[in-house]
Design a protein around this motif. Structure first.
Motif, mmCIF file in Angstrom:
data_model
loop_
_atom_site.group_PDB
_atom_site.id
_atom_site.type_symbol
_atom_site.label_atom_id
_atom_site.label_comp_id
_atom_site.label_asym_id
_atom_site.label_seq_id
_atom_site.Cartn_x
_atom_site.Cartn_y
_atom_site.Cartn_z
ATOM 1 N N ARG A 33 -4.440 8.775 -10.599
ATOM 2 C CA ARG A 33 -3.330 7.795 -10.185
ATOM 3 C C ARG A 33 -1.728 8.700 -10.182
ATOM 4 N NH1 ARG A 33 -2.965 2.403 -10.669
ATOM 5 N NH2 ARG A 33 -1.108 2.890 -8.557
ATOM 6 N N THR A 34 -2.937 9.944 -9.592
ATOM 7 C CA THR A 34 -1.365 11.190 -9.382
ATOM 8 C C THR A 34 -1.493 11.393 -8.218
ATOM 9 O OG1 THR A 34 -1.196 11.858 -11.364
ATOM 10 C CG2 THR A 34 -0.300 12.692 -10.323
ATOM 11 N N LEU A 35 -0.956 11.890 -7.283
ATOM 12 C CA LEU A 35 -1.197 12.260 -5.539
ATOM 13 C C LEU A 35 -0.728 13.744 -6.011
ATOM 14 C CD1 LEU A 35 -0.638 8.965 -3.560
ATOM 15 C CD2 LEU A 35 -2.819 10.279 -4.396
ATOM 16 N N ASP A 36 -1.354 14.791 -5.232
ATOM 17 C CA ASP A 36 -0.709 16.195 -4.821
ATOM 18 C C ASP A 36 0.429 16.422 -3.618
ATOM 19 O OD1 ASP A 36 -2.398 17.233 -7.070
ATOM 20 O OD2 ASP A 36 -3.740 16.352 -5.985
ATOM 21 N N GLY A 37 0.626 15.036 -2.920
ATOM 22 C CA GLY A 37 1.133 15.132 -2.010
ATOM 23 C C GLY A 37 0.500 14.273 -1.150
ATOM 24 N N ALA A 38 1.031 13.988 0.578
ATOM 25 C CA ALA A 38 0.991 12.870 1.579
ATOM 26 C C ALA A 38 0.720 13.041 2.267
ATOM 27 C CB ALA A 38 1.822 11.418 1.118
ATOM 28 N N ILE A 39 0.122 12.559 3.687
ATOM 29 C CA ILE A 39 0.053 12.463 4.827
ATOM 30 C C ILE A 39 0.582 11.369 5.387
ATOM 31 C CG2 ILE A 39 -1.753 13.014 7.100
ATOM 32 C CD1 ILE A 39 -3.202 14.918 5.673
ATOM 33 N N TYR A 40 1.254 11.792 6.126
ATOM 34 C CA TYR A 40 1.654 9.658 6.836
ATOM 35 C C TYR A 40 2.618 10.628 8.195
ATOM 36 C CZ TYR A 40 5.070 6.151 7.574
ATOM 37 O OH TYR A 40 5.461 5.094 8.131
ATOM 38 N N LEU A 41 1.569 10.692 9.379
ATOM 39 C CA LEU A 41 1.633 10.429 10.475
ATOM 40 C C LEU A 41 2.659 9.413 11.100
ATOM 41 C CD1 LEU A 41 -1.958 11.280 11.316
ATOM 42 C CD2 LEU A 41 -0.065 13.137 11.207
ATOM 43 N N ILE A 42 3.789 9.903 11.924
ATOM 44 C CA ILE A 42 4.807 9.304 11.903
ATOM 45 C C ILE A 42 4.930 8.661 13.161
ATOM 46 C CG2 ILE A 42 7.506 8.763 11.267
ATOM 47 C CD1 ILE A 42 6.790 10.031 8.961
ATOM 48 N N ASP A 43 4.935 7.627 14.082
ATOM 49 C CA ASP A 43 5.542 7.289 14.834
ATOM 50 C C ASP A 43 6.542 6.983 15.038
ATOM 51 O OD1 ASP A 43 6.342 6.755 17.367
ATOM 52 O OD2 ASP A 43 4.919 4.388 17.289
ATOM 53 N N PRO A 44 8.069 8.166 15.325
ATOM 54 C CA PRO A 44 9.336 7.901 15.283
ATOM 55 C C PRO A 44 9.936 6.683 15.339
ATOM 56 C CG PRO A 44 8.524 9.522 16.891
ATOM 57 C CD PRO A 44 7.912 9.523 16.196
ATOM 58 N N GLY A 65 0.492 -1.697 -0.108
ATOM 59 C CA GLY A 65 -0.127 -0.305 0.301
ATOM 60 C C GLY A 65 1.078 1.133 -0.091
ATOM 61 N N LEU A 66 2.167 1.572 0.894
ATOM 62 C CA LEU A 66 2.820 2.504 1.570
ATOM 63 C C LEU A 66 3.161 2.740 -0.835
ATOM 64 C CD1 LEU A 66 2.634 4.794 3.407
ATOM 65 C CD2 LEU A 66 4.999 3.322 3.828
ATOM 66 N N MET A 67 3.631 1.347 -0.293
ATOM 67 C CA MET A 67 4.015 1.868 -2.019
ATOM 68 C C MET A 67 3.527 2.183 -3.128
ATOM 69 S SD MET A 67 6.745 -1.593 -2.362
ATOM 70 C CE MET A 67 6.435 -2.736 -1.485
ATOM 71 N N LYS A 68 3.063 1.648 -3.280
ATOM 72 C CA LYS A 68 1.732 2.176 -4.006
ATOM 73 C C LYS A 68 1.504 3.969 -4.398
ATOM 74 C CE LYS A 68 -1.478 -0.072 -5.951
ATOM 75 N NZ LYS A 68 -1.365 -0.360 -6.788
ATOM 76 N N LEU A 69 1.383 4.555 -3.261
ATOM 77 C CA LEU A 69 1.700 6.100 -2.603
ATOM 78 C C LEU A 69 2.914 6.602 -3.291
ATOM 79 C CD1 LEU A 69 -0.441 6.401 0.890
ATOM 80 C CD2 LEU A 69 -1.134 5.964 -0.935
ATOM 81 N N VAL A 70 4.032 5.841 -3.074
ATOM 82 C CA VAL A 70 5.085 6.625 -3.643
ATOM 83 C C VAL A 70 5.149 6.304 -5.240
ATOM 84 C CG1 VAL A 70 8.013 6.448 -4.205
ATOM 85 C CG2 VAL A 70 6.488 6.088 -1.623
ATOM 86 N N ALA A 71 4.536 5.850 -5.801
ATOM 87 C CA ALA A 71 4.060 5.522 -7.542
ATOM 88 C C ALA A 71 3.754 6.093 -7.345
ATOM 89 C CB ALA A 71 3.964 3.896 -7.692
ATOM 90 N N GLU A 72 2.626 6.777 -7.177
ATOM 91 C CA GLU A 72 1.406 8.044 -7.129
ATOM 92 C C GLU A 72 1.615 9.411 -7.132
ATOM 93 O OE1 GLU A 72 -2.226 6.469 -5.477
ATOM 94 O OE2 GLU A 72 -2.690 5.393 -6.812
ATOM 95 N N VAL A 73 3.167 9.016 -6.441
ATOM 96 C CA VAL A 73 3.271 10.987 -5.764
ATOM 97 C C VAL A 73 3.591 11.454 -7.167
ATOM 98 C CG1 VAL A 73 5.317 11.889 -4.842
ATOM 99 C CG2 VAL A 73 3.385 11.113 -3.461
ATOM 100 N N VAL A 74 4.909 10.095 -7.531
ATOM 101 C CA VAL A 74 6.266 10.360 -8.963
ATOM 102 C C VAL A 74 4.445 10.710 -9.988
ATOM 103 C CG1 VAL A 74 7.347 9.170 -10.413
ATOM 104 C CG2 VAL A 74 7.235 8.749 -7.759
ATOM 105 N N GLY A 75 3.174 10.196 -9.732
ATOM 106 C CA GLY A 75 2.340 10.157 -10.980
ATOM 107 C C GLY A 75 2.491 8.623 -11.714
ATOM 108 N N LEU A 76 1.350 7.886 -12.359
ATOM 109 C CA LEU A 76 0.811 7.153 -13.218
ATOM 110 C C LEU A 76 0.247 7.097 -14.658
ATOM 111 C CD1 LEU A 76 0.459 4.349 -10.167
ATOM 112 C CD2 LEU A 76 2.728 4.988 -11.608
ATOM 113 N N GLY A 77 0.400 8.070 -15.294
ATOM 114 C CA GLY A 77 -0.178 9.195 -16.741
ATOM 115 C C GLY A 77 -1.607 9.105 -16.136
ATOM 116 N N SER A 78 -2.070 9.026 -15.223
ATOM 117 C CA SER A 78 -3.339 9.962 -15.192
ATOM 118 C C SER A 78 -3.727 10.278 -14.394
ATOM 119 C CB SER A 78 -4.786 8.413 -15.530
ATOM 120 O OG SER A 78 -4.506 7.786 -14.066
#
Length: 292
Positions: A85-96, A69-82
């Motif tokens: 399938r293209t994200l404008d950014g990401a929210i990833y609430l991190i527990d360090p 799932g997270l790998m798919k988000l990475v690809a969609e940040v880069v863009g997948l042609g449509s």
């Protein structure tokens, strides 16, 4: 507008967890913006179990992180042609201290957001701030609940730039000097701080009076000094222009600052690219105009 959404287990473990508190505070804004949230499986399931965003069609479920799932988000940040399938950014609430926060796909998600000038949002405070930024650009009235995030006259701002990004930081500070000067206090690491002070003096700041307080250079521990301010809740916002293409000898110190920000997730906002910082500054002006 489309964002990836994920949260480490700590942030959806209890009823008062960070993910739920963010959604409760920002649900009206999410609906106003018609925001699509491409959500990693376990995070999606937690939202559904908590009964949040009921009936909201913009919430899309992706596989569990272990299933890509997270790998798919990475690809969609880069863009997948449509657009879908293209994200404008990401929210990833991190527990360090969650091991998954340093998995390759987690690191790649941030890196690709920085490379492509898209927001990478790792704290609740940053996520709340970003919703208000986008509301301002969409023409909505300011949300009074966001006022504490914009009380710059009581806040400290950190301005940090890696060597290759220092010209962009100087250009940014020159263009948005009025916004940055609203903060009660500004801090920076060594060379960046010196150049910012010289810029301020050229803009009429009182000669000899520091516009920013200078700490050590990054390699000599400046990032660690500012990290301590963040942990003590004495620094509420960081604008950190990172160079994602160069390995840094003091990488551990950089990671220390990033971990400090996510440790105080409700109190610290972090912006990681010139494009996102510019959009934030424009929203600050819009918000001030609408509040009169």
């Amino acid at each position: 507008m489309r964002l990836g959404l994920a949260a480490n287990r700590l942030h959806h473990l209890r009823e008062d967890a960070a993910l739920f508190r963010w959604l409760q505070a920002c649900e009206p804004g999410i609906r106003e913006l018609g925001l699509e949230l491409h959500t990693v499986g376990r995070t999606f399931d937690a939202i559904a179990s908590a009964g949040l965003l009921p009936g909201y069609t913009g919430l899309r479920r992706y596989p569990y992180g272990r299933d890509g799932g997270l790998m798919k988000l990475v690809a969609e940040v880069v863009g997948l042609g449509s657009p879908e399938r293209t994200l404008d950014g990401a929210i990833y609430l991190i527990d360090p201290v969650d091991p998954s926060s340093v998995f390759p796909e987690a690191i790649a998600l941030k890196r690709q957001c920085v490379i492509h000038g898209k927001p990478f949002i790792s704290t609740v405070a940053s996520a709340r701030d970003w919703i208000e930024v986008e509301r301002m650009h969409a023409g909505f009235a300011p949300d009074p609940k966001a006022d504490p995030l914009h009380a710059f006259e009581t806040q400290t701002l950190a301005l940090i730039a890696h060597d290759a990004m220092k010209p962009q930081m100087m250009a940014y500070a020159a263009e948005h000097f009025d916004v940055l000067s609203r903060f009660q206090r500004r801090v920076a690491t060594g060379t960046t701080g010196q150049r910012l002070n010289e810029l301020a003096w050229s803009r009429g700041w009182p000669p000899g009076q520091a516009w920013v307080q200078r700490f050590e250079s990054g390699p000599m521990g400046g990032d660690a000094q500012i990290a301590d301010l963040v942990l003590e809740r004495q620094c509420q916002r960081a604008i950190f222009f990172e160079d994602p293409h160069v390995a840094r000898q003091h990488e551990a110190d950089i990671q220390l600052l990033e971990r400090a920000v996510t440790t105080v997730t409700f109190d610290a906002v972090c912006i990681t690219s010139p494009a996102v910082a510019t959009r934030w500054a424009a929203a600050v002006r819009l918000r001030a105009e609408r509040r009169g």
